[in-house]
Write an enzyme that holds these catalytic residues in place. Sequence first.
Site, PDB file in Angstrom:
ATOM      1  N   LEU A 122      31.582  42.366  20.504  1.00  0.00           N
ATOM      2  CA  LEU A 122      30.908  42.145  19.124  1.00  0.00           C
ATOM      3  C   LEU A 122      30.196  43.558  18.978  1.00  0.00           C
ATOM      4  O   LEU A 122      29.395  43.839  19.647  1.00  0.00           O
ATOM      5  CB  LEU A 122      29.941  41.145  19.001  1.00  0.00           C
ATOM      6  CG  LEU A 122      29.930  40.729  17.496  1.00  0.00           C
ATOM      7  CD1 LEU A 122      31.048  40.440  16.613  1.00  0.00           C
ATOM      8  CD2 LEU A 122      28.776  39.628  17.534  1.00  0.00           C
ATOM      9  N   ASP A 123      30.664  44.385  18.119  1.00  0.00           N
ATOM     10  CA  ASP A 123      30.233  45.930  18.114  1.00  0.00           C
ATOM     11  C   ASP A 123      28.831  45.984  17.546  1.00  0.00           C
ATOM     12  O   ASP A 123      28.234  44.960  17.214  1.00  0.00           O
ATOM     13  CB  ASP A 123      30.926  46.427  16.648  1.00  0.00           C
ATOM     14  CG  ASP A 123      32.596  46.491  16.754  1.00  0.00           C
ATOM     15  OD1 ASP A 123      32.884  46.785  17.872  1.00  0.00           O
ATOM     16  OD2 ASP A 123      33.126  46.545  15.880  1.00  0.00           O
TER      17      ASP A 123
END
Length: 255
Positions: A122-123
């Site tokens: 998840l960035d």
Amino acid sequence: MTTEPSTTRLNKRMADLGLCSRREADEWIARGWVKVNGQVAPMGLQVGPDARIEVDPKARGQQREQVTILLHKPVGYVSGQAEDGYEPAKVLVQPRSRWKGDLSPRRFAPSQLQSLVPAGRLDIDSTGLLVLTQDGRVARQLIAEDSTIEKEYLVRVAFGAVATDVQAAFPPAQLARLRHGLSLDGQPLKPARVDWQNPEQLRFVLNEGKKRQIRRMCEAVGLKVMGLKRVRIGRVTLGQLPLGQWRYLGPHERF
């Protein structure tokens, strides 16, 4: 002429059967906890498709102690190892940030942080549901190349200078391309479900996870991502879990 049945390395066969991860299989084999056709298996053993694999109850007991944690990741934390001065999301897993609404009877122990790894990215500039696990079976289910687990995101977007009522300005043909027709890194993307959640926000449902995939998809059709939040992985939802807090995956929850 008869054809010899193909063989597979034991650790891969155990992972394919969903017994454990390859790493766990190697550990169990090294401890003498795995038998093949009644014999204690050596490391590196090749097995045929009809091999009878038995696992010592000690391995099952160890597996039951492993935890899977659901974290509502804030912006500014990386999913995995620390990088460029940013902390890994794992640092948020501590007793004081455990959600008070967590119904799991498990008690937190520092040993649960050992070998706790993210099952998917998840960035840093994204928020939402992040899975951290000690269980190789969970990691394989979520991130193996052949995984078909759905992941759902809410994505706030702008279209050029348009930041309100983007839906009215965005061409339907480009929405169709988001659903199917884009390629990344020279490979066509799998079909996705993409619909307007409200005039400024799209809902994406993907069953693949290329690096920064949604941002790159949006960029390809002229959209700029203003905010991205993952709200579901398989059958597990973010629900009411507060930002920056975590809970255990329940014993009856399945992705």
